[in-house]
Write a protein that holds these residues in place. Structure first.
Motif, mmCIF file in Angstrom:
data_model
loop_
_atom_site.group_PDB
_atom_site.id
_atom_site.type_symbol
_atom_site.label_atom_id
_atom_site.label_comp_id
_atom_site.label_asym_id
_atom_site.label_seq_id
_atom_site.Cartn_x
_atom_site.Cartn_y
_atom_site.Cartn_z
ATOM 1 N N SER A 37 0.845 -1.186 0.000
ATOM 2 C CA SER A 37 0.000 0.000 0.000
ATOM 3 C C SER A 37 0.882 1.238 0.000
ATOM 4 O O SER A 37 1.639 1.463 0.943
ATOM 5 C CB SER A 37 -0.902 -0.014 1.241
ATOM 6 N N ILE A 38 0.774 1.998 -1.062
ATOM 7 C CA ILE A 38 1.579 3.214 -1.182
ATOM 8 C C ILE A 38 0.672 4.422 -1.030
ATOM 9 O O ILE A 38 -0.352 4.527 -1.705
ATOM 10 C CB ILE A 38 2.312 3.261 -2.530
ATOM 11 N N SER A 42 6.388 0.186 2.798
ATOM 12 C CA SER A 42 5.157 -0.593 2.888
ATOM 13 C C SER A 42 5.455 -2.076 3.125
ATOM 14 O O SER A 42 4.800 -2.731 3.937
ATOM 15 C CB SER A 42 4.335 -0.420 1.606
ATOM 16 N N ASP A 52 3.975 0.489 11.471
ATOM 17 C CA ASP A 52 4.133 1.549 10.474
ATOM 18 C C ASP A 52 4.773 2.782 11.119
ATOM 19 O O ASP A 52 4.430 3.917 10.825
ATOM 20 C CB ASP A 52 2.818 1.896 9.798
ATOM 21 N N GLN A 94 2.438 8.072 5.564
ATOM 22 C CA GLN A 94 2.014 6.763 5.024
ATOM 23 C C GLN A 94 0.623 6.422 5.492
ATOM 24 O O GLN A 94 0.195 6.620 6.549
ATOM 25 C CB GLN A 94 3.012 5.685 5.448
#
Length: 139
Positions: A4-5, A73, A82, A139
């Motif tokens: 997931s970017i 990611s 994260d 992010q």
């Protein structure tokens, strides 16, 4: 594990990368004058080639930002975290494993001054850490 970017994070990282390059290498920046002496690239040389180096810089930053975001990611998924610290670690490992090692090889064989290798590799370190930090924050 899903990749997931965050494209806003990529955009911010790109802006951070451009700012770092400008602060680092501009004639009034941290090492601009020393860099010019070590490379022999004069202001006139820079004026003669025009915007071409800036096009290369922007293209490189635009490629680096999503690559670091993708690496972050993957690391986030692998470690189940994260955190900004993990993003920072990804930037450091990317710099050490890809940038520093490659730059040192090329500069060694091209017999470039050690000071130039230090300036450019330190720039790459700050660049990768700054861009990864931005990715970690957004992010």
């Amino acid at each position: 594990m899903e990749l997931s970017i965050s494209w806003p994070a990529v955009a911010v990282a790109s802006m951070v990368g451009m700012a770092i390059a400008w602060i680092w290498y501009s004639d009034w920046g941290l090492v601009g004058g020393t860099w010019r002496k070590l490379t022999g690239v004069t202001k006139e040389d820079s004026a003669r080639v025009g915007k071409r180096p800036f096009v290369v810089l922007v293209a490189s930053i635009v490629v680096t930002a999503p690559a670091l975001a993708a690496a972050c990611s993957i690391a986030f998924g692998f470690f189940g975290s994260d955190s900004v610290g993990l993003a920072f670690a990804v930037g450091f490992v990317a710099w050490l494993g890809f940038s520093l090692s490659t730059l040192a090889q090329h500069n060694g064989f091209e017999q470039k001054p050690v000071g130039l290798t230090v300036i450019n590799s330190a720039y790459q370190l700050v660049l990768f850490l700054g861009m990864s930090f931005a990715v970690g924050l957004f992010q």
